[in-house]
Design a protein around this motif. Sequence first.
Motif: not given
Ligand code: ZN
Length: 638
Positions: A322, A324, A370, A405-406
């Motif tokens: 991911e 993130c 992502y 989120c990313c």
């Molecule tokens: Zn993420």
Amino acid sequence: MPSPHARTAAPALPGHGRLRPLTLDEVHLTDGLWHHLQQVNGEATLDHLRSWTERLGWVQAFTDASAAGTPADRRGREFTDSEIYKYAEAVAWEAARTGSPALLEHLEKLAATVGSAQAEDGYLHTAFGRPGQPERWSDLAFGHELYCAGHLLQAAVAHARSGAGEAWLQIARRVADQVCDRFGPDGVQAVCGHPEIETALVELHRTTGEPRYLQQAALFVERRGRGTLPPHEFGAAYFLDDEPVREAEVLRGHAVRALYLAAGAVDVAVETEDTELLQSVLTQWQNTLARRTYVTGGMGSRHQDEAFSDDWVLPADRAYAETCAGVAGVMLAWRLLLATGDARHADVVERLLYNVVATSPGDDGRSFFYANTLHQRTPTELPDPEGESLAFGGGGRQPWFEVSCCLPNVARLLASLDGYLATADDDGVQLHQYASCDVATELPAGRVGLQVRTRYPDEGSVVVTVTEAPGWDWTLSLRVPSWSRGRARLTVDGVEQAVGHDTAVVHGSLPAGTTVVLELDTAPRWTFPDTRIDAVRGCVTAQRGPDVLCLDATTGTDLDLDRVAVDVAAGLAPADGGGAQVTVQVRPDAGPRDGDGLPYGEAPAHLVGSEQRTVDLVPYRRWGRTGSSTMRVWLPTA
Ligand SMILES: [Zn+2]
């Protein structure tokens, strides 16, 4: 009017440690890949984030919550508040970098909107605690309340360190005080399912000087791994609740959670001078890098739980990796570099920046990966600019995801990237990442100014000109990346000097006008996997400078990546665009077939009739940018 260029504008500001980070007012990117990505981030991505979060009602949720309106209408998952906070953090760093009054004004207004939803006692979350909503703190495992609070704290820290005033800080302190009241030494003995509050509380402590926040962060780190969270279908390791932090040997479970927790544990260890805790995280990190990390630096090889798998389970085509986790890996490696001064951590930062962080955003800054697969078997879908992806793994870059989120995570890192390039200590300045930039800082001996100019990573020459010197002896250190060790050359005003193992060190008066040139060997090179990684045994990949290379077959070309094999003996030649030219064999027959039509047989696939072709490998970060494509990083050897 507060100064937009406060001296403390840095994403992490440890009170102890081997190295001091240089802030956004001490380092300015001026040109090259990262400067370009940062411009696109500031001009397009921030606007993209603002318009999508407004359109989806994620900002409106704060206004509705303040009016005690109709929580039933609240849209999005329970953690959408955190995306607004990460966006605010990105805008704060961008404001610190550019001094834009419009961005500062925007942040003030956003603070008013966010603050309007804050309860009398400091609690702030749009999805809990109102009539028709779940009770506050009723779902610590999945509710993301402390996680969201953490991102609010980080936004406030970024805003305060940018010298932009206290609007966010006032909200954040009340949130943090309420968290400490609730979960303090005599409070509820619990942790959040998603770590993040730990590192945030330490940074808030660093910004405000409030010892209570550090104590609370330490409590959360110590409480983890003691079974306070309910059972999970993927096991307690999913939330790192299977084992106390200081007893663990390797990162495991949900990759982003594991990395955020490790970053928080380093922060706690550094501030409390807890060498045992720091050593524990170092051991976990080294073991994770050695056995559970993709060649791109990507982490997490299981889609199912977005998690690390067992040692050596690193399938290229099922890599989750991911974005993130890449951002979190940079955060962790940077903290370890500051704590220890060990150049290997800067090597990891570089690998993650070039091969995960730079890979994610599309050229227009409005679509993102992502997950970061290392082998795309089916042609990627081209992004629909208005489309929202419900899936968050695999496929092409997409403008938005149900869980997004990313996107703001990349944005906050790119906006603050100047703060990850260089450090200082009492003796001098250390350059860790190479990009054209201007550096100016104050050493005990006096002021130092540097002008760094380079076409890195396309070329390996880094030219550093001293523009200001203290008049006393000082030291300039340049990292020698792991891939160029033993092959780097250093000259000072044209005179060759010895290069250390992982650092080139120049010491002396180094007056203004001194020119230091570091020459790194960016010839493409083959890279072989550990034999225990079954998924890519018999395969090879190539790297050039910090870039991992890949074979990217845009749809419409006649190259079938499932039939390609390379002859390593045929070598690699540099190609334009930072890639490498290689001769491949395209097999006429992909494999044997048994009588049942299954893809197995009693004789191996043969290569007779293979067609030889010359193809270009390209930097992995560039894949999928010219249209729908298939791609592979690891190539079978002929
Ligand atoms: Zn993420």
